[in-house]
Design an enzyme around this catalytic site. Structure first.
Site, PDB file in Angstrom:
ATOM      1  N   SER A 142      -0.081  -0.183   2.575  1.00  0.00           N
ATOM      2  CA  SER A 142      -0.698   1.130   2.382  1.00  0.00           C
ATOM      3  C   SER A 142      -1.352   1.179   1.018  1.00  0.00           C
ATOM      4  O   SER A 142      -0.871   0.558   0.055  1.00  0.00           O
ATOM      5  CB  SER A 142       0.362   2.237   2.468  1.00  0.00           C
ATOM      6  OG  SER A 142      -0.186   3.488   2.086  1.00  0.00           O
ATOM      7  N   TYR A 156       8.013   5.852  -0.605  1.00  0.00           N
ATOM      8  CA  TYR A 156       7.206   5.165   0.400  1.00  0.00           C
ATOM      9  C   TYR A 156       6.226   4.203  -0.266  1.00  0.00           C
ATOM     10  O   TYR A 156       6.066   3.056   0.169  1.00  0.00           O
ATOM     11  CB  TYR A 156       6.454   6.202   1.234  1.00  0.00           C
ATOM     12  CG  TYR A 156       5.423   5.624   2.185  1.00  0.00           C
ATOM     13  CD1 TYR A 156       5.817   5.079   3.403  1.00  0.00           C
ATOM     14  CD2 TYR A 156       4.066   5.642   1.865  1.00  0.00           C
ATOM     15  CE1 TYR A 156       4.871   4.549   4.276  1.00  0.00           C
ATOM     16  CE2 TYR A 156       3.120   5.122   2.734  1.00  0.00           C
ATOM     17  CZ  TYR A 156       3.535   4.578   3.942  1.00  0.00           C
ATOM     18  OH  TYR A 156       2.590   4.057   4.800  1.00  0.00           O
TER      19      TYR A 156
END
Length: 247
Positions: A142, A156
């Site tokens: 990501s 995250y």
């Protein structure tokens, strides 16, 4: 024996788009799922409509025995050629000092340990050193890994940074084993993951900060994943490709 691709978290979003691209490219598809059987079955049906064989296999990627069983089932379906480590979770948006240890442990178990387990089982079946025919691992990271996601998902972001490092290390370690390992770093993509973080419309809110002024679509990420899995990327390993609209 047919070539098989296994996509973790293949029922929805980027995972589903990758399954469909793979089906169109001639792979037989193993669609991993954990909670949403109906979504996985829909992915299977759409892959079959494209002429591929496809099966849905339930496995929590953080569960070692479940992962082993999933890979055994995939190997029985055909020759495993590609693993796409796509499964991942976020938790509700909050500042880091508000987060609980239980939240961190669950996120690390799925996003990091799950990717580790799946990569290990793929290596054991693909490595030419171990009698396999080689293959490809594509990890879905990501843009959060380099943006940090302050005030929302610092945990995250850190988990995805671990995936970037895993990609570099395995790319080098497995280069002589006939296995290429690369990653794609999606930016803001229109998937259901934003709802699980508590803001279903987050992609639209963040879009003005993207140089291209729009969120990405799952199929745009899937195209990058499948390019890295293809022979066109045959001299690329240990590399992470940003798919973030320039963000």
């Amino acid at each position: 024996m047919s070539n098989v691709i296994l996509v973790t978290g293949g029922g929805r979003g980027i995972g589903r788009a990758t399954c469909l691209r793979a089906a169109g490219a001639g792979y037989d598809v193993v669609v991993n799922w954990t909670r949403d059987r109906a979504a996985a079955d829909t992915t299977v049906e759409r892959c079959e409509a494209l002429g591929a064989r496809a099966i849905a296999v339930r496995a929590d990627v953080s569960d070692e025995s479940a992962v082993r069983a999933m890979f055994d089932e995939a190997q029985g379906f055909g020759k495993l050629r590609v693993l796409v480590n796509n499964a991942g979770i976020v938790a509700p948006q909050m500042r880091f000092d508000e987060m609980s240890v239980d939240r961190w442990r669950q996120l690390i178990d799925v996003n990091i340990v799950g990717a580790f387990l799946c990569a290990r089982e793929a290596i054991r079946r693909m490595s030419t050193r171990l009698g396999g025919d080689g293959g490809v691992i594509v990890n879905v990271s990501s843009a959060a890994a380099y943006l940090g996601s302050p005030g929302e998902y610092v945990d995250y972001a850190a988990s995805k940074a671990a995936i970037d490092t895993l990609t570099i290390g395995l790319g080098k370690e497995l280069a002589e084993d006939g296995i290429r390992v690369n990653a794609v770093r999606p930016g803001v993509i229109t998937t259901e993951i934003h709802a699980s973080g508590g803001e279903p419309e987050r992609a639209q809110r963040v879009a003005p900060s993207v140089p291209m002024r729009r969120p990405g679509e799952p199929d745009e990420v899937a195209a990058a994943v499948m390019w890295l899995a293809s022979d066109e990327a045959s001299y690329i390993t240990g590399t992470t490709l940003d798919c973030s609209g320039g963000r």
